[in-house]
Structures are given as structure tokens and as C-alpha cells.
Design a protein around this motif. Structure first.
Motif, PDB file in Angstrom:
ATOM      1  N   ASN A   1      37.966  76.738  50.479  1.00  0.00           N
ATOM      2  CA  ASN A   1      39.095  76.744  51.415  1.00  0.00           C
ATOM      3  C   ASN A   1      40.346  76.020  50.922  1.00  0.00           C
ATOM      4  O   ASN A   1      41.250  75.761  51.719  1.00  0.00           O
ATOM      5  N   TRP A   2      40.455  75.745  49.624  1.00  0.00           N
ATOM      6  CA  TRP A   2      41.604  74.962  49.169  1.00  0.00           C
ATOM      7  C   TRP A   2      42.923  75.711  49.358  1.00  0.00           C
ATOM      8  O   TRP A   2      43.963  75.090  49.611  1.00  0.00           O
ATOM      9  N   THR A   3      42.897  77.040  49.298  1.00  0.00           N
ATOM     10  CA  THR A   3      44.137  77.792  49.495  1.00  0.00           C
ATOM     11  C   THR A   3      44.628  77.686  50.938  1.00  0.00           C
ATOM     12  O   THR A   3      45.840  77.722  51.190  1.00  0.00           O
ATOM     13  N   VAL A   4      43.695  77.577  51.874  1.00  0.00           N
ATOM     14  CA  VAL A   4      44.079  77.401  53.280  1.00  0.00           C
ATOM     15  C   VAL A   4      44.795  76.064  53.461  1.00  0.00           C
ATOM     16  O   VAL A   4      45.809  75.966  54.165  1.00  0.00           O
ATOM     17  N   VAL A   5      44.266  75.023  52.824  1.00  0.00           N
ATOM     18  CA  VAL A   5      44.890  73.703  52.911  1.00  0.00           C
ATOM     19  C   VAL A   5      46.294  73.741  52.309  1.00  0.00           C
ATOM     20  O   VAL A   5      47.241  73.167  52.860  1.00  0.00           O
ATOM     21  N   MET A   6      46.455  74.446  51.187  1.00  0.00           N
ATOM     22  CA  MET A   6      47.761  74.557  50.552  1.00  0.00           C
ATOM     23  C   MET A   6      48.757  75.252  51.489  1.00  0.00           C
ATOM     24  O   MET A   6      49.909  74.806  51.647  1.00  0.00           O
ATOM     25  N   ALA A   7      48.331  76.337  52.124  1.00  0.00           N
ATOM     26  CA  ALA A   7      49.220  77.053  53.042  1.00  0.00           C
ATOM     27  C   ALA A   7      49.529  76.221  54.275  1.00  0.00           C
ATOM     28  O   ALA A   7      50.671  76.206  54.756  1.00  0.00           O
ATOM     29  N   ALA A   8      48.518  75.521  54.790  1.00  0.00           N
ATOM     30  CA  ALA A   8      48.741  74.660  55.954  1.00  0.00           C
ATOM     31  C   ALA A   8      49.695  73.522  55.620  1.00  0.00           C
ATOM     32  O   ALA A   8      50.506  73.100  56.458  1.00  0.00           O
TER      33      ALA A   8
ATOM     34  N   MET B   1      49.184  71.066  65.510  1.00  0.00           N
ATOM     35  CA  MET B   1      47.864  71.573  65.898  1.00  0.00           C
ATOM     36  C   MET B   1      47.591  72.956  65.319  1.00  0.00           C
ATOM     37  O   MET B   1      46.433  73.316  65.098  1.00  0.00           O
ATOM     38  N   VAL B   2      48.637  73.754  65.077  1.00  0.00           N
ATOM     39  CA  VAL B   2      48.433  75.079  64.492  1.00  0.00           C
ATOM     40  C   VAL B   2      47.799  74.945  63.113  1.00  0.00           C
ATOM     41  O   VAL B   2      46.808  75.615  62.783  1.00  0.00           O
ATOM     42  N   TRP B   3      48.355  74.064  62.301  1.00  0.00           N
ATOM     43  CA  TRP B   3      47.899  73.916  60.921  1.00  0.00           C
ATOM     44  C   TRP B   3      46.604  73.106  60.848  1.00  0.00           C
ATOM     45  O   TRP B   3      45.710  73.435  60.061  1.00  0.00           O
ATOM     46  N   THR B   4      46.485  72.069  61.656  1.00  0.00           N
ATOM     47  CA  THR B   4      45.275  71.250  61.630  1.00  0.00           C
ATOM     48  C   THR B   4      44.089  71.974  62.246  1.00  0.00           C
ATOM     49  O   THR B   4      42.939  71.731  61.850  1.00  0.00           O
ATOM     50  N   ALA B   5      44.325  72.861  63.213  1.00  0.00           N
ATOM     51  CA  ALA B   5      43.218  73.608  63.813  1.00  0.00           C
ATOM     52  C   ALA B   5      42.534  74.485  62.774  1.00  0.00           C
ATOM     53  O   ALA B   5      41.298  74.598  62.752  1.00  0.00           O
ATOM     54  N   ALA B   6      43.322  75.110  61.903  1.00  0.00           N
ATOM     55  CA  ALA B   6      42.741  75.945  60.857  1.00  0.00           C
ATOM     56  C   ALA B   6      41.883  75.112  59.913  1.00  0.00           C
ATOM     57  O   ALA B   6      40.743  75.469  59.589  1.00  0.00           O
ATOM     58  N   VAL B   7      42.419  73.983  59.467  1.00  0.00           N
ATOM     59  CA  VAL B   7      41.695  73.138  58.520  1.00  0.00           C
ATOM     60  C   VAL B   7      40.464  72.519  59.183  1.00  0.00           C
ATOM     61  O   VAL B   7      39.379  72.457  58.580  1.00  0.00           O
TER      62      VAL B   7
ATOM     63  N   LEU C   1      48.655  67.416  56.094  1.00  0.00           N
ATOM     64  CA  LEU C   1      49.756  66.680  56.700  1.00  0.00           C
ATOM     65  C   LEU C   1      50.701  66.076  55.665  1.00  0.00           C
ATOM     66  O   LEU C   1      51.785  65.608  56.016  1.00  0.00           O
ATOM     67  N   CYS C   2      50.311  66.117  54.386  1.00  0.00           N
ATOM     68  CA  CYS C   2      51.233  65.705  53.329  1.00  0.00           C
ATOM     69  C   CYS C   2      52.439  66.632  53.254  1.00  0.00           C
ATOM     70  O   CYS C   2      53.453  66.289  52.639  1.00  0.00           O
ATOM     71  N   GLY C   3      52.331  67.808  53.880  1.00  0.00           N
ATOM     72  CA  GLY C   3      53.471  68.705  53.902  1.00  0.00           C
ATOM     73  C   GLY C   3      54.705  68.051  54.483  1.00  0.00           C
ATOM     74  O   GLY C   3      55.813  68.199  53.961  1.00  0.00           O
ATOM     75  N   SER C   4      54.518  67.302  55.564  1.00  0.00           N
ATOM     76  CA  SER C   4      55.663  66.624  56.163  1.00  0.00           C
ATOM     77  C   SER C   4      56.172  65.506  55.257  1.00  0.00           C
ATOM     78  O   SER C   4      57.373  65.214  55.228  1.00  0.00           O
ATOM     79  N   SER C   5      55.268  64.896  54.498  1.00  0.00           N
ATOM     80  CA  SER C   5      55.689  63.860  53.551  1.00  0.00           C
ATOM     81  C   SER C   5      56.501  64.458  52.414  1.00  0.00           C
ATOM     82  O   SER C   5      57.509  63.884  51.984  1.00  0.00           O
ATOM     83  N   LEU C   6      56.066  65.607  51.918  1.00  0.00           N
ATOM     84  CA  LEU C   6      56.842  66.276  50.878  1.00  0.00           C
ATOM     85  C   LEU C   6      58.226  66.656  51.400  1.00  0.00           C
ATOM     86  O   LEU C   6      59.232  66.528  50.692  1.00  0.00           O
TER      87      LEU C   6
ATOM     88  N   ALA D   1      58.028  78.855  52.010  1.00  0.00           N
ATOM     89  CA  ALA D   1      56.838  78.770  52.865  1.00  0.00           C
ATOM     90  C   ALA D   1      56.189  80.110  53.186  1.00  0.00           C
ATOM     91  O   ALA D   1      54.962  80.210  53.260  1.00  0.00           O
ATOM     92  N   MET D   2      56.993  81.141  53.410  1.00  0.00           N
ATOM     93  CA  MET D   2      56.417  82.382  53.917  1.00  0.00           C
ATOM     94  C   MET D   2      55.355  83.006  53.010  1.00  0.00           C
ATOM     95  O   MET D   2      54.291  83.430  53.489  1.00  0.00           O
ATOM     96  N   PRO D   3      55.566  83.114  51.683  1.00  0.00           N
ATOM     97  CA  PRO D   3      54.509  83.723  50.860  1.00  0.00           C
ATOM     98  C   PRO D   3      53.167  82.981  50.955  1.00  0.00           C
ATOM     99  O   PRO D   3      52.105  83.615  51.030  1.00  0.00           O
ATOM    100  N   LEU D   4      53.213  81.660  50.955  1.00  0.00           N
ATOM    101  CA  LEU D   4      51.975  80.891  51.023  1.00  0.00           C
ATOM    102  C   LEU D   4      51.244  81.129  52.340  1.00  0.00           C
ATOM    103  O   LEU D   4      50.025  81.332  52.364  1.00  0.00           O
ATOM    104  N   ILE D   5      51.978  81.120  53.431  1.00  0.00           N
ATOM    105  CA  ILE D   5      51.349  81.258  54.746  1.00  0.00           C
ATOM    106  C   ILE D   5      50.886  82.700  54.962  1.00  0.00           C
ATOM    107  O   ILE D   5      49.808  82.936  55.521  1.00  0.00           O
ATOM    108  N   TRP D   6      51.658  83.653  54.513  1.00  0.00           N
ATOM    109  CA  TRP D   6      51.296  85.057  54.704  1.00  0.00           C
ATOM    110  C   TRP D   6      49.999  85.410  53.955  1.00  0.00           C
ATOM    111  O   TRP D   6      49.126  86.095  54.491  1.00  0.00           O
ATOM    112  N   PHE D   7      49.870  84.946  52.736  1.00  0.00           N
ATOM    113  CA  PHE D   7      48.738  85.369  51.917  1.00  0.00           C
ATOM    114  C   PHE D   7      47.495  84.481  52.067  1.00  0.00           C
ATOM    115  O   PHE D   7      46.380  84.958  51.851  1.00  0.00           O
ATOM    116  N   PHE D   8      47.645  83.215  52.433  1.00  0.00           N
ATOM    117  CA  PHE D   8      46.507  82.302  52.355  1.00  0.00           C
ATOM    118  C   PHE D   8      46.113  81.618  53.669  1.00  0.00           C
ATOM    119  O   PHE D   8      45.016  81.095  53.759  1.00  0.00           O
TER     120      PHE D   8
END
Length: 416
Positions: free
Chosen positions: A16-23, A127-133, A149-154, A187-194
Motif C-alpha cells: 500500500n505504499w502508493t496509497v500513502v504517497m497519494a494521500a 479524514m478523507v486521506w487518513t480514512a484510506a490509510v 500527514l507529512c504532506g502538510s509539512s511539505l 497532485a492530480m496524477p498521484l491521486i487519480w492513479f494511486f
């Protein structure tokens, strides 16, 4: 036992690492407006003559509506899965950011432009992103949530400097357009595909028979227990301090005598310790009592506040304070998400964390308004900084009061 747990963690990450990357990309999207809006305060003041409270009133409108809608959005996430909501969120957020370029001199026009942004904020909530993970990780959930949640840090590293550069090069109107366009492409390619979840995967299995799972009702999930309001108030208290300070750090530092360009550079430091804090805390949450970790993390901003009060105008003190705020920010949402899943389970995680997240968002959106109201009334941020210290202490005490994790049956993926 330790070897088996480590094996489970590794297996979860391989699958599931690709899901985490998209989230993670989704969480970055959720943070753009928070880390960019403070840079537009001074341009708006110069062009329109608005007060800082008026400028930040858009945040208040969006946060209030998002807080009301969050539990209902959580129900939709639990029922239909987060993927479709996440995709809609990216288009809505990016388009709404670009629309801010059309701001006119009437303050109500500015507030009206926050209505589509409010829809985006409702859709893009953590919650959208954390629910998936959370649905895909058990043994390694703490670290998986931390990376997400490092996404917000980046975003906190990139967005302030990017926004400052866009404003300086193209003016504030094109800066809004640039922000929306750049992040749509990222963001869109990552979220759309993974981006997916257990619920989304089950929905797409048209030929595979999935054994039905009896879902606990919302009322059986623990929302009526004493722990739920304790966790909620603890999270809101620290969000009022940390998120408010991070969102407002550029004007706060500028008011203390630091040049605006230096303040924007210092603000970018938030992301570095936020990433470190999230990864470190996420790993610890899989191994230690989350209450103790939470109490320690929410006490740290007190040191940062004292530095800002005692050494105004000092770039070194400001940088250290921002690094501390970043570490606490890196831990705050991770801890609340993790403790929600451990104390109340995963079946209704979207609703439960959506409710808490809505309140956190309300606090985060209105905190900067209150902070700038103090500045407008007194000409200084210092009274608001002093008021933040008791909130840190309250949050630490409430986290400690939660008690041990309840016994629970082994966690299995939840079907829709």
C-alpha cells in the motif's frame, strides 16, 4: 512477536505504499490555503485598506461551514470510500484558489469567493486521506499516518516561499492563479492513479464475492463515551495554539520587527521539523502509549511562545520558535487521528475523525481571526501569545486523562 509485527508492517507497506504517497499529496492540497493566505495580508491591506480581521474572515466562514459538514462528509467516506471525494477535492481546491485572483474592493466580494473554497475545504479534510490509510494499515498504522500527514509539512516548506516569490514576480492576482495551477499539476496524477481504500477496492471487485461484514453503528463506536469529548477538546486546544501560530507566523514575525522576506523564509522552516516530528512520533505511536507522547508534544509550544515574547525581532529566536511549532504541528493531527482509531476503532473512523477534524478545522480557521483581532485592538500579538500557554497545559492534561487503550478484537479490513 516483535518479528511477526515487523513482518506485518513490511507487508502492509509493500502492498500500500502508493496509497500513502497519494494521500500525502492530498494532505499537501489540504494545507495550501493555510500556508499561503498569510502572505496576502499585506498586499490586501495596501490595495483595499481592509483590516487583518476582515481579511481573515474568509477563513472563519470556511472553517465554520466545514466544521458543520465534517461529520456528514465522514459518513460519506465510510459508506462510499474516500477516492471519489479526494479527486473532487483537488479540482475544487485548485479552482477556488485561482478564483481568488478576481477579488474586488468590496469585502463582501472577498467573502463570497470563499464559498467555493469552503466546498473544497469540506472535501479535502484530513479524514478523507487518513480514512484510506487507516483502512489499509494496522501494525504500521502510526508511521503510515505520519507519512500521509507529512504532506502538510511539505506544503509548509514549499508554499510560503513559493507564494512570496509569485507575489513579488507577478503580483498577488496572478500569484493566486499560479498556486492553483501548480498544485493541480502536482497532485492530480498521484491521486487519480494511486489513491484508494478498502471500501474503494471492494466496490471495484465486480466478479469477486466478498463476505459481508456486520458494521457497528455510529452509536456503538464510542462517540457517546466520556473519552470522545476529552479527545476532542484536547485536540481543539492545541490546534488553537499551533495551527494559529503556523498560519499567522509571517505577520507575527513582521510585527516583531523582522523583515517580511526573512519572516517568509523562517516560516518555511516549519515543514522540516514537522516532517521530523511526524515520522518520529508516528514510529513511536506504534510502540508506546500515545497519551504520554501527546502530553509531551503539546507542552513544547510553551517554550516557543516564551522565545517570541522575550526576544522580539531576533531572527535566531524566531527560527527556534518556528522549529518548535513545526515539531508540535507535525505531532498534533497524527496523534489525534491515531488515538481516534485506537480508542474507537475503524468501522466509523470517517464519521468520528470527521467530527473531531471539523472542530479542529473550526478552531484552526477562527484562531487566526482571534489572533489578528487582538492585534487590531492592541497593536501587538503579545497578549494572544500569553493566552496560548494555558491552552497548551489544558491539552496535555486532557490527553493524560484518556486512560489505556480499550481491548479490541484483531482489526480486519472493513467492507462497505
Amino acid at each position: 512477536m516483535s518479528t511477526r509485527i515487523e513482518g506485518n508492517v513490511a507487508a502492509e507497506w509493500r502492498a500500500n505504499w502508493t496509497v500513502v504517497m497519494a494521500a500525502c499529496a492530498g494532505m499537501a492540497m489540504a494545507s495550501i490555503i493555510s500556508y499561503s493566505s498569510g502572505l496576502f495580508i499585506e498586499p490586501f491591506e495596501r490595495e483595499f485598506g481592509w483590516s487583518r480581521v476582515q481579511i481573515m474572515s474568509g477563513h472563519s466562514i470556511a472553517a465554520t461551514i466545514a466544521a458543520i459538514c465534517a461529520p456528514f462528509m465522514g459518513v460519506l467516506v465510510d459508506r462510499y470510500g474516500p477516492r471519489r471525494i479526494g479527486i473532487a477535492a483537488v479540482f475544487t481546491i485548485c479552482g477556488s484558489i485561482a478564483l481568488f485572483s478576481q477579488t474586488g474592493p468590496d469585502i463582501w466580494h472577498w467573502r463570497l469567493l470563499w464559498l467555493p473554497m469552503t466546498l473544497g475545504i469540506v472535501l479535502v479534510q484530513p479524514m478523507v486521506w487518513t480514512a484510506a490509510v487507516t483502512s489499509l494499515f494496522s501494525a504500521g498504522r502510526g508511521l503510515a499516518l505520519a507519512v500521509t500527514l507529512c504532506g502538510s509539512s511539505l506544503a509548509s516548506i514549499v508554499v510560503p516561499k513559493m507564494t512570496h516569490s509569485l507575489i513579488e514576480a507577478f503580483g498577488w492576482r496572478l500569484a493566486w492563479v499560479g498556486l492553483g495551477s501548480i498544485w493541480l499539476v502536482i497532485a492530480m496524477p498521484l491521486i487519480w492513479f494511486f489513491f484508494t481504500s478498502v471500501v474503494d477496492r471492494d466496490r471495484t471487485r465486480r466478479t469477486e464475492k466478498v463476505a459481508p461484514v456486520v458494521r457497528a453503528s455510529v452509536w456503538q463506536s464510542g462517540i457517546l463515551s466520556w473519552r470522545f469529548p476529552v479527545l476532542l477538546v484536547a485536540g481543539v486546544s492545541i490546534a488553537l495554539v499551533v495551527v494559529t501560530m503556523v498560519v499567522s507566523i509571517v505577520p507575527v514575525l513582521s510585527a516583531s520587527g523582522i523583515a517580511r522576506g526573512d519572516a517568509a523564509w523562517i516560516a518555511g522552516l516549519v515543514g522540516f521539523t514537522a516532517i521530523f516530528g511526524r515520522l518520529a512520533i508516528g514510529s513511536l505511536l506504534d510502540r508506546m502509549d500515545g497519551r504520554l507522547i501527546a502530553a509531551a508534544c503539546v507542552s513544547m509550544p510553551i517554550v516557543a511562545i516564551f522565545l517570541l515574547i522575550a526576544l522580539p525581532g531576533s531572527i535566531v529566536a524566531a527560527a527556534i520558535a518556528v522549529l518548535i511549532f513545526g515539531f508540535s504541528l507535525g505531532a498534533e493531527l497524527d496523534i489525534v487521528a491515531y488515538l481516534t482509531s485506537r480508542y474507537f476503532g475503524r468501522e466509523n473512523f470517517g464519521f468520528l475523525f470527521g467530527t473531531i477534524g471539523g472542530c479542529l478545522g473550526f478552531a484552526s480557521g477562527n484562531g487566526p481571526v482571534a489572533l489578528n483581532a487582538v492585534y487590531d485592538a492592541t497593536g501587538s500579538y503579545t497578549p494572544a501569545l500569553w493566552a496560548a500557554i494555558p491552552l497548551c497545559l489544558l491539552s496535555a492534561a486532557l490527553f493524560l486523562c484518556l486512560g489505556r487503550y480499550p481491548d479490541a478484537a484483531p482489526l480486519q479490513p472493513v467492507a462497505a
